[in-house]
Design an enzyme around this catalytic site. Structure first.
Site, PDB file in Angstrom:
ATOM      1  N   GLU A  77       0.870  -1.187   0.000  1.00 27.19           N
ATOM      2  CA  GLU A  77       0.000   0.000   0.000  1.00 27.19           C
ATOM      3  C   GLU A  77       0.897   1.223   0.000  1.00 27.19           C
ATOM      4  O   GLU A  77       1.849   1.297   0.787  1.00 27.19           O
ATOM      5  CB  GLU A  77      -0.904   0.014   1.249  1.00 27.19           C
ATOM      6  CG  GLU A  77      -1.868  -1.158   1.339  1.00 27.19           C
ATOM      7  CD  GLU A  77      -3.016  -1.106   0.355  1.00 27.19           C
ATOM      8  OE1 GLU A  77      -3.420  -0.002  -0.054  1.00 27.19           O
ATOM      9  OE2 GLU A  77      -3.512  -2.181  -0.034  1.00 27.19           O
ATOM     10  N   CYS A 111      -1.349   9.103   4.487  1.00 26.05           N
ATOM     11  CA  CYS A 111      -1.494   8.724   3.090  1.00 26.05           C
ATOM     12  C   CYS A 111      -2.833   9.210   2.560  1.00 26.05           C
ATOM     13  O   CYS A 111      -2.998   9.437   1.370  1.00 26.05           O
ATOM     14  CB  CYS A 111      -1.390   7.210   2.949  1.00 26.05           C
ATOM     15  SG  CYS A 111      -2.507   6.342   4.046  1.00 26.05           S
TER      16      CYS A 111
HETATM   17  P1  NAD Z   1       9.127   5.191   3.177  1.00 25.50           P
HETATM   18  O1  NAD Z   1       8.717   4.577   1.909  1.00 25.50           O
HETATM   19  O2  NAD Z   1      10.235   6.156   3.169  1.00 25.50           O
HETATM   20  O3  NAD Z   1       9.538   4.058   4.242  1.00 25.50           O
HETATM   21  C1  NAD Z   1       8.652   2.992   4.541  1.00 25.50           C
HETATM   22  C2  NAD Z   1       9.453   1.821   5.105  1.00 25.50           C
HETATM   23  O4  NAD Z   1      10.289   1.300   4.062  1.00 25.50           O
HETATM   24  C3  NAD Z   1      10.386   2.196   6.252  1.00 25.50           C
HETATM   25  O5  NAD Z   1      10.367   1.165   7.208  1.00 25.50           O
HETATM   26  C4  NAD Z   1      11.735   2.292   5.570  1.00 25.50           C
HETATM   27  O6  NAD Z   1      12.822   2.084   6.441  1.00 25.50           O
HETATM   28  C5  NAD Z   1      11.612   1.156   4.563  1.00 25.50           C
HETATM   29  N1  NAD Z   1      12.553   1.224   3.418  1.00 25.50           N
HETATM   30  C6  NAD Z   1      13.145   2.308   2.875  1.00 25.50           C
HETATM   31  N2  NAD Z   1      13.938   1.943   1.850  1.00 25.50           N
HETATM   32  C7  NAD Z   1      13.845   0.587   1.743  1.00 25.50           C
HETATM   33  C8  NAD Z   1      14.432  -0.385   0.880  1.00 25.50           C
HETATM   34  N3  NAD Z   1      15.307  -0.055  -0.076  1.00 25.50           N
HETATM   35  N4  NAD Z   1      14.090  -1.673   1.045  1.00 25.50           N
HETATM   36  C9  NAD Z   1      13.201  -2.046   1.996  1.00 25.50           C
HETATM   37  N5  NAD Z   1      12.646  -1.176   2.861  1.00 25.50           N
HETATM   38  C10 NAD Z   1      12.952   0.133   2.737  1.00 25.50           C
HETATM   39  O7  NAD Z   1       7.791   5.849   3.809  1.00 25.50           O
HETATM   40  P2  NAD Z   1       7.619   6.729   5.114  1.00 25.50           P
HETATM   41  O8  NAD Z   1       8.200   8.083   4.892  1.00 25.50           O
HETATM   42  O9  NAD Z   1       8.019   5.980   6.324  1.00 25.50           O
HETATM   43  O10 NAD Z   1       6.017   6.840   5.159  1.00 25.50           O
HETATM   44  C11 NAD Z   1       5.317   7.744   4.380  1.00 25.50           C
HETATM   45  C12 NAD Z   1       4.757   7.115   3.123  1.00 25.50           C
HETATM   46  O11 NAD Z   1       3.921   6.015   3.444  1.00 25.50           O
HETATM   47  C13 NAD Z   1       3.872   8.075   2.351  1.00 25.50           C
HETATM   48  O12 NAD Z   1       4.129   7.954   0.979  1.00 25.50           O
HETATM   49  C14 NAD Z   1       2.476   7.600   2.688  1.00 25.50           C
HETATM   50  O13 NAD Z   1       1.496   7.964   1.752  1.00 25.50           O
HETATM   51  C15 NAD Z   1       2.672   6.127   2.770  1.00 25.50           C
HETATM   52  N6  NAD Z   1       1.608   5.492   3.543  1.00 25.50           N
HETATM   53  C16 NAD Z   1       0.680   4.738   2.880  1.00 25.50           C
HETATM   54  C17 NAD Z   1      -0.374   4.161   3.592  1.00 25.50           C
HETATM   55  C18 NAD Z   1      -1.418   3.315   2.917  1.00 25.50           C
HETATM   56  O14 NAD Z   1      -2.133   2.601   3.596  1.00 25.50           O
HETATM   57  N7  NAD Z   1      -1.554   3.381   1.610  1.00 25.50           N
HETATM   58  C19 NAD Z   1      -0.468   4.361   4.966  1.00 25.50           C
HETATM   59  C20 NAD Z   1       0.517   5.115   5.596  1.00 25.50           C
HETATM   60  C21 NAD Z   1       1.552   5.679   4.872  1.00 25.50           C
END
Ligand code: NAD
Length: 527
Positions: free
Chosen positions: A284, A318
């Protein structure tokens, strides 16, 4: 725990929560006293300090939250091996036993909700209402997913018989080990939601919280252990992108559950697809969520709902509303009501319930804010806000004013991309149909809202809006506020992949694979 206190949800905003918030303030003060603890990972039931130690700081005031261990490939490997070892026993237990244990996790989470919410405030900078709502949502997520397993009889069903002596059935079975990768903004609800889906289905889990949210990540692992889940069923590895990457590259991980940005989600999809064989990836991602206010709307309700969805949690949801299309004939009146409400918002360090907006998560978000405001000033007009705040508590973190902008071209990237900030673009429309088409014209499709009393306008919105969660006429939020079993939360287009959402009746199944079983009963007897 005081069961007489009302439960905070995202929708019951008019309720008197004063007693809840007094209790939360006490817990927050107590938690501050424990600052600076060392928080190990959890691997196979053992505290684990493998990996480089790192400090996490609160976005509220920069105070140290604790020191964590950034799991490196060798540590990730140990966690995956522990999960693999725990899997056969866990998968072999009856679904009733798994459900009973996870209901125990929900009960413990409810029991510790003030402590968990206090840590969520400290590490994410949430308001009191947002933090309590999130923990209550987390409790309901585990209960709702447990209900789904029960309602579907553990996903076992007899099938038709081709011949009378054949017995045939269909069963959903777990994959093995799921890596669960969590974003910073809802670390409790999204962490436990993905974890519960995987574990209830019979998988073992390696949980990787956001590096900003290890305190609540550790709570989730600890409560699973305390509830009696066997060692190794839930493992915790802290760290950032490199720890996540090690999980992506581990060949013994059977599937991935990820919530986060579009960029990282897409990277995960591509990396996993390049592996030796395809594995399930439940993803998501972000949103660019529009709202449409028509001339038939109740404007006070609309202004309240848009303000809450655009600026709640500092626009870092999000589902945050980042664009509002307003019928031209009521544009000025609506904008007046919206700016009036927005300027009355309380911004500050969330140490009591009066604060609506806390800090944004980090310096990078502050820089993104400054750039977005400069561009909005250049290419449109800032109606309200746009400044970083300073002095007193504001110097302890990155505190910004909520921004309302008008006059940006429809195809301006501020109108198309997710910024994850308290940044709202407003534009007038002459034809609702065209406005909805423009709102759909983005790579995302997570949520959308409208304020309209005219049934034909409502129908048009419901029919045309390209998003997985639609809302109409809600004062509690234009595009936000989904709750387990009440709204489902499925990202369309670039916001998701599965076509089935969290919070709903088709979620847990995604952590299982189907098997049909055909047994010819009479052959052996005949022999
Ligand atoms: P992010 O994508 O920066 O990080 C999310 C997770 O991925 C973290 O745990 C991070 O450490 C990990 N990550 C980063 N690089 C990675 C890699 N190369 N391999 C594996 N894991 C990796 O997101 P964020 O800043 O923590 O959260 C905000 C984002 O999340 C926004 O885009 C928001 O819209 C989205 N979000 C979506 C929903 C939904 O239900 N659709 C809900 C909440 C947040």
């Amino acid at each position: 725990m005081d069961h007489a206190l009302p439960r905070v949800t995202y929708s019951n905003v008019g309720t008197d929560f004063s007693k809840v918030f007094v209790r939360l303030a006490t817990e927050l003060r107590a938690a501050a006293g424990s600052a600076g603890k060392s928080i190990p990972n959890l691997i196979g039931g053992q505290a684990d300090e493998g990996g480089a130690r790192y400090l996490a700081r609160s976005p509220i005031d920069g105070v140290e939250l604790g020191s964590f261990f950034e799991a490196e490939p060798a540590d990730v490997d140990r966690a995956v091996v522990a999960a693999r070892a725990a899997f056969p026993d866990w998968a072999g237990r009856s679904w009733k036993e798994r459900v009973a244990l996870m209901r125990g996790v929900a009960n413990l989470l409810s029991e510790y909700k003030f402590e968990v919410a206090a840590d969520c405030i400290r590490e994410v900078g949430k308001s009191f209402a947002e933090a309590m709502g999130e923990v209550e949502e987390a409790v309901d997520l585990v209960r709702y997913y447990s209900d789904q397993i029960e309602a579907n009889d553990g996903f076992y069903r007899p099938l038709a018989r081709a011949v009378p002596v054949e017995e045939t059935s269909d069963v959903l079975r777990p994959y093995g080990v799921f890596a669960v990768i969590v974003p910073f903004n809802f670390p409790v609800a999204l962490g436990i939601g993905m974890l519960a889906g995987a574990v209830l289905a019979g998988n073992a889990v390696v949980l990787k919280p956001s590096p900003q949210a290890g305190l609540t990540g550790a709570w989730l692992a600890r409560l699973c252990a305390e509830a009696g889940l066997p060692d190794g069923v839930v493992n915790l590895v802290c760290g950032g992108a490199s720890t996540g990457q090690a999980l992506l590259e581990h060949p013994a991980v059977s599937g991935y559950a990820f919530i986060g940005s579009h960029a990282v989600g897409t990277h995960i999809l591509r990396t996993v697809a390049a592996g030796a064989y395809n594995r399930p990836v439940i993803i998501e991602m972000g949103g660019k969520n529009p709202c449409y206010v028509t001339a038939s709307a109740e404007l006070d309700v609309a202004a309240e709902g848009v303000m809450r969805s655009a600026f709640g949690l500092q626009g870092q949801k999000c589902s945050s509303c980042s664009k509002v299309y307003v019928a031209r004939e009521i544009y000025a009146e609506f904008l007046g009501k919206l700016t009036e409400r927005t300027s009355a918002l309380r911004i500050g360090a969330p140490r009591d319930a009066s604060i609506f907006m806390g800090p944004v998560i980090n310096a990078a978000a502050g820089e993104r804010y400054a750039r977005a405001c400069a561009e909005a000033q250049r290419d449109g007009r800032i109606v309200s806000g746009g400044m970083r705040l300073s002095g007193g508590d504001f110097d302890g973190g990155v505190y910004v004013e909520p921004v309302i902008v008008e006059g940006l071209a429809a195809n301006h990237h501020l109108n198309k991309d997710e910024y994850f900030l308290p940044f709202l673009s407003v534009q007038p429309f002459d034809h609702l149909e065209q406005a909805i088409a423009d709102g759909n014209d983005t790579t995302y499709g997570l949520t959308a809202g409208t304020y309209a009393q005219d049934p034909a306008e409502l129908d048009l919105f419901l029919d045309r809006a390209e998003a997985g969660a639609l809302y109409a006429n809600r004062a509690s939020g234009a595009t936000t506020g989904a709750w387990p079993g009440v709204q489902t939360f499925c990202g369309w287009k670039g916001s998701g992949v599965a076509g089935k959402g969290a919070l709903g009746p088709y979620y847990v199944q995604q952590f299982m694979r189907e098997q049909s079983r055909t047994i010819m009963r009479s052959v052996a007897k005949a022999g």
